[in-house]
Design a protein around this motif. Structure first.
Motif, mmCIF file in Angstrom:
data_model
loop_
_atom_site.group_PDB
_atom_site.id
_atom_site.type_symbol
_atom_site.label_atom_id
_atom_site.label_comp_id
_atom_site.label_asym_id
_atom_site.label_seq_id
_atom_site.Cartn_x
_atom_site.Cartn_y
_atom_site.Cartn_z
ATOM 1 N N GLN A 1 0.835 -1.198 0.000
ATOM 2 C CA GLN A 1 0.000 0.000 0.000
ATOM 3 C C GLN A 1 0.877 1.258 0.000
ATOM 4 N N GLY A 2 0.645 2.129 -0.964
ATOM 5 C CA GLY A 2 1.367 3.388 -1.013
ATOM 6 C C GLY A 2 2.670 3.350 -1.794
ATOM 7 N N ASP A 3 3.110 2.174 -2.199
ATOM 8 C CA ASP A 3 4.334 2.095 -2.999
ATOM 9 C C ASP A 3 4.121 2.738 -4.364
ATOM 10 N N VAL A 4 5.123 3.460 -4.807
ATOM 11 C CA VAL A 4 5.121 3.945 -6.184
ATOM 12 C C VAL A 4 6.379 3.377 -6.831
ATOM 13 N N ILE A 5 6.168 2.383 -7.679
ATOM 14 C CA ILE A 5 7.309 1.684 -8.255
ATOM 15 C C ILE A 5 7.469 2.082 -9.707
ATOM 16 N N ALA A 6 8.617 2.629 -10.029
ATOM 17 C CA ALA A 6 8.893 3.017 -11.414
ATOM 18 C C ALA A 6 9.676 1.901 -12.082
ATOM 19 N N LEU A 7 9.189 1.482 -13.256
ATOM 20 C CA LEU A 7 9.895 0.475 -14.046
ATOM 21 C C LEU A 7 10.601 1.203 -15.171
ATOM 22 N N PRO B 1 5.490 17.236 -26.195
ATOM 23 C CA PRO B 1 6.276 17.618 -25.016
ATOM 24 C C PRO B 1 5.565 18.605 -24.091
ATOM 25 N N GLU B 2 4.837 19.557 -24.662
ATOM 26 C CA GLU B 2 4.232 20.584 -23.803
ATOM 27 C C GLU B 2 3.041 20.044 -23.010
ATOM 28 N N LEU B 3 2.588 18.820 -23.332
ATOM 29 C CA LEU B 3 1.430 18.255 -22.635
ATOM 30 C C LEU B 3 1.820 17.254 -21.556
ATOM 31 N N VAL B 4 3.123 16.938 -21.514
ATOM 32 C CA VAL B 4 3.581 15.911 -20.582
ATOM 33 C C VAL B 4 3.361 16.345 -19.135
ATOM 34 N N MET C 1 1.075 2.293 -6.955
ATOM 35 C CA MET C 1 1.177 2.442 -8.409
ATOM 36 C C MET C 1 2.429 1.779 -8.968
ATOM 37 N N LEU C 2 2.262 1.234 -10.161
ATOM 38 C CA LEU C 2 3.395 0.786 -10.962
ATOM 39 C C LEU C 2 3.430 1.666 -12.197
ATOM 40 N N LEU C 3 4.615 2.134 -12.510
ATOM 41 C CA LEU C 3 4.704 3.125 -13.571
ATOM 42 C C LEU C 3 5.851 2.782 -14.507
ATOM 43 N N VAL C 4 5.499 2.412 -15.732
ATOM 44 C CA VAL C 4 6.530 2.215 -16.745
ATOM 45 C C VAL C 4 6.772 3.576 -17.386
ATOM 46 N N THR C 5 7.997 4.046 -17.347
ATOM 47 C CA THR C 5 8.215 5.408 -17.828
ATOM 48 C C THR C 5 9.608 5.621 -18.405
ATOM 49 N N HIS C 6 9.670 6.627 -19.271
ATOM 50 C CA HIS C 6 10.956 7.098 -19.770
ATOM 51 C C HIS C 6 11.323 8.429 -19.130
ATOM 52 N N GLU C 7 10.428 8.916 -18.253
ATOM 53 C CA GLU C 7 10.669 10.208 -17.606
ATOM 54 C C GLU C 7 11.507 9.972 -16.352
ATOM 55 N N MET C 8 12.823 10.016 -16.522
ATOM 56 C CA MET C 8 13.721 9.648 -15.418
ATOM 57 C C MET C 8 13.633 10.628 -14.247
ATOM 58 N N ALA C 9 13.545 11.905 -14.571
ATOM 59 C CA ALA C 9 13.476 12.898 -13.502
ATOM 60 C C ALA C 9 12.222 12.677 -12.667
ATOM 61 N N PHE C 10 11.139 12.348 -13.363
ATOM 62 C CA PHE C 10 9.875 12.102 -12.669
ATOM 63 C C PHE C 10 9.979 10.857 -11.796
ATOM 64 N N ALA C 11 10.573 9.812 -12.337
ATOM 65 C CA ALA C 11 10.759 8.576 -11.575
ATOM 66 C C ALA C 11 11.584 8.866 -10.316
ATOM 67 N N ARG C 12 12.608 9.647 -10.482
ATOM 68 C CA ARG C 12 13.486 9.963 -9.359
ATOM 69 C C ARG C 12 12.720 10.726 -8.274
ATOM 70 N N ASP C 13 11.856 11.656 -8.713
ATOM 71 C CA ASP C 13 11.157 12.510 -7.747
ATOM 72 C C ASP C 13 9.983 11.818 -7.074
ATOM 73 N N VAL C 14 9.294 10.970 -7.814
ATOM 74 C CA VAL C 14 7.999 10.482 -7.346
ATOM 75 C C VAL C 14 8.045 9.050 -6.818
ATOM 76 N N HIS D 1 22.754 7.247 -21.225
ATOM 77 C CA HIS D 1 22.064 7.517 -22.491
ATOM 78 C C HIS D 1 20.772 8.291 -22.336
ATOM 79 N N VAL D 2 20.212 8.318 -21.130
ATOM 80 C CA VAL D 2 18.962 9.063 -20.958
ATOM 81 C C VAL D 2 19.264 10.373 -20.240
ATOM 82 N N ARG D 3 18.448 11.338 -20.550
ATOM 83 C CA ARG D 3 18.644 12.641 -19.922
ATOM 84 C C ARG D 3 17.959 12.668 -18.570
ATOM 85 N N LEU D 4 18.627 13.234 -17.590
ATOM 86 C CA LEU D 4 18.022 13.385 -16.264
ATOM 87 C C LEU D 4 17.767 14.870 -16.047
ATOM 88 N N ASN D 5 16.827 15.386 -16.792
ATOM 89 C CA ASN D 5 16.658 16.839 -16.716
ATOM 90 C C ASN D 5 15.743 17.280 -15.596
#
Lengths: 225, 262
Positions: free
Chosen positions: B36-42, B189-192, B209-222, B258-262
């Motif tokens: 419960q409450g885990d947010v797992i980024a894949l 991009p402007e809608l992300v 939540m389980l989240l498959v994502t390419h948004e590395m900064a988001f994964a790191r934060d959330v 190879h991925v940007r961590l912006n």
């Protein structure tokens, strides 16, 4: 002129026959179309082969040829089977033959229309329904069917209009429809053009009215696309 | 911050999941637990199997081996005609209704309005009264910032708006776990940002939540936990600070380069 007016009640009866043939043929075509489309999509290799054979024959052989085949061959075939089983001979009416022929032919066009419509529903639409736990029956009724309807309606409208006109050929085997009666009346009164004009106006009115109704239906199912 | 509740109830458990396409094994034994409450980024390169893994969890794709538990309930899978499917379709539907799935391409039902999309599941599956479902839909629309668009059709909305509605549609089922399959990958991009903001809100309120994502900064934060997949296996997993700050494996180090961590 009096002679022409005298034929009016008969012609109106003929209109009724034409409309009845068209509606019954379409009912048969819808049944065959839905059945064969389902067979194609769900019936495996055998189902696909059966559907392909059907649509190839029904769409490839001229309607007049098929009708004559059913009219002369159909009755004979049925009666030889009945004779083997010890039953009495039957005779098939032009009305019956006409409905069977048109239903058979236009069922093939509708099978293609329905098959195409089904395949055009994006898979993601179905996945989204599966993902919330909707049952297959509900997915069909709530998601696939309404979307198919929109996709199939233009094709259906086209098929209906072509089929309406094709009812005219049934007069060749003796159906007393609008065309058959007008032809007779034209010969009897030596005023063929007057009666043919009536036929033309009748068909134009029929296709205009039904085409209009179907276009309204298309608009009704267009929202969201 | 979300990792502070590991003692919460186990919402989702996947054990040793395998999947093959012919001779190509795309998932080679993945296990994962979400409390419960885990947010797992894949995360992982394309082809690493992360989307396939997510789709296997609610059986949009069949798996060849492995067990799935949702809220403690074991999904009973059997081999039939060369595929591994649910023994009881009703059980599968019940489990699916507890997993909210958000697709990359939104998949809102195009012949239905926003409101109809939202009340379909609650009324048809939960048997909720229409008025109640509408009220629920209204409150969800407010939460995803789409109040007032009840009557719109999906095609009239931007991608970001459609995805927010799709999230609301999944939430309307009141799921135990939300599964996000690259929810922002199909967006301009402007809608992300507007979609990520909604997902971030859900994380903050303690959704599992389980989240498959390419948004590395988001994964790191959330995320409370990040799982890095490589060629169908979990190569490395841990808290975001470790995964992004101090990767141990060579693969992950290379991937992060190879991925940007912006």
């Amino acid at each position: 002129m009096d002679k022409i007016v005298g034929y009016l009640p008969i012609l109106i009866g003929g209109m009724g026959v034409t409309i009845a043939v068209a509606i019954l043929s379409m009912a048969l075509a819808l049944t065959l179309g839905a059945g064969f489309a389902t067979l194609y999509l769900r019936g495996g290799r055998l189902g696909r082969a059966a559907t392909t054979s059907y649509t190839t024959i029904a769409r490839g052989v001229p309607d007049l040829v098929l009708m004559l085949l059913f009219f002369f061959g159909g009755e004979r075939a049925i009666n030889s089977v009945l004779a083997l089983m010890g039953y009495e001979r039957i005779s098939l009416s032009p009305f019956f033959i006409g409905v069977v022929t048109l239903g058979f032919i236009f069922g093939a066009f509708l099978a293609e229309t329905f098959r195409g419509a089904y395949l055009s529903v994006p898979h993601g639409q179905i996945e989204a329904a599966q993902a919330i736990g909707l049952a297959p029956r509900r997915i069909l009724g709530r998601i696939i069917f309404p979307q198919m309807l929109r996709l199939a309606l233009p094709g259906f409208t086209n098929t209906w209009l072509v089929m309406l006109k094709s009812t005219a050929i049934i007069s060749i085997v003796g159906l007393q429809d609008m065309v058959g009666l007008a032809d007779k009346a034209g010969k009897a009164t030596r005023e063929p053009f007057v009666f043919m004009l009536a036929v033309i106006l009748f068909f134009l009115a029929l296709t205009a009215v039904s085409g209009n109704l179907l276009h309204r239906l298309e608009r009704r199912y267009r929202p969201g696309f | 911050m979300h990792g502070l509740e590991p003692s919460g109830a186990l919402r989702l458990a996947v054990r040793d999941l395998h999947k093959s396409y012919g001779s190509l094994e795309v998932l080679r034994g993945i296990s994962l637990e979400a409390h419960q409450g885990d947010v797992i980024a894949l995360i992982g390169a394309s082809g690493s199997g992360k989307s396939t893994f997510l789709r296997c969890i609610n059986q949009l794709e069949d798996c060849s081996q492995g067990e799935i538990f949702v809220n403690g309930e074991h999904l009973d899978l059997v081999h039939r005609k060369g595929r591994r499917v649910a023994r009881d379709p009703r059980q599968l539907r019940r489990i699916r209704s507890k997993l909210g799935f958000v697709f990359q391409s939104f998949n809102l039902w195009s012949h239905m309005t926003v409101l109809e999309n939202l009340i379909e599941g609650p009324t048809r599956i939960h048997g909720m009264h229409r008025d109640e479902a509408v009220a629920l839909a209204q409150s969800l629309l407010e939460r995803v910032g789409m109040k007032g668009r009840e009557g719109a059709y999906p095609a009239q909305l931007s991608g970001g708006q459609q995805q927010r509605i799709a999230i609301a549609r999944a939430l309307a089922m009141q799921p135990e776990v939300m599964l996000f399959d690259e929810p922002t990958s199909a967006l301009d991009p402007e809608l992300v940002a507007e979609v990520l903001a909604v997902i971030r809100d859900l994380a903050t309120e303690g959704r599992t939540m389980l989240l498959v994502t390419h948004e590395m900064a988001f994964a790191r934060d959330v995320a409370s936990k990040v799982v890095f997949l490589h060629k169908g296996l979990v190569e490395e997993s841990g808290p975001p600070a470790e995964i992004f700050g101090a990767p141990k494996s060579v693969r992950l180090t290379q991937f992060l380069k190879h991925v940007r961590l912006n």
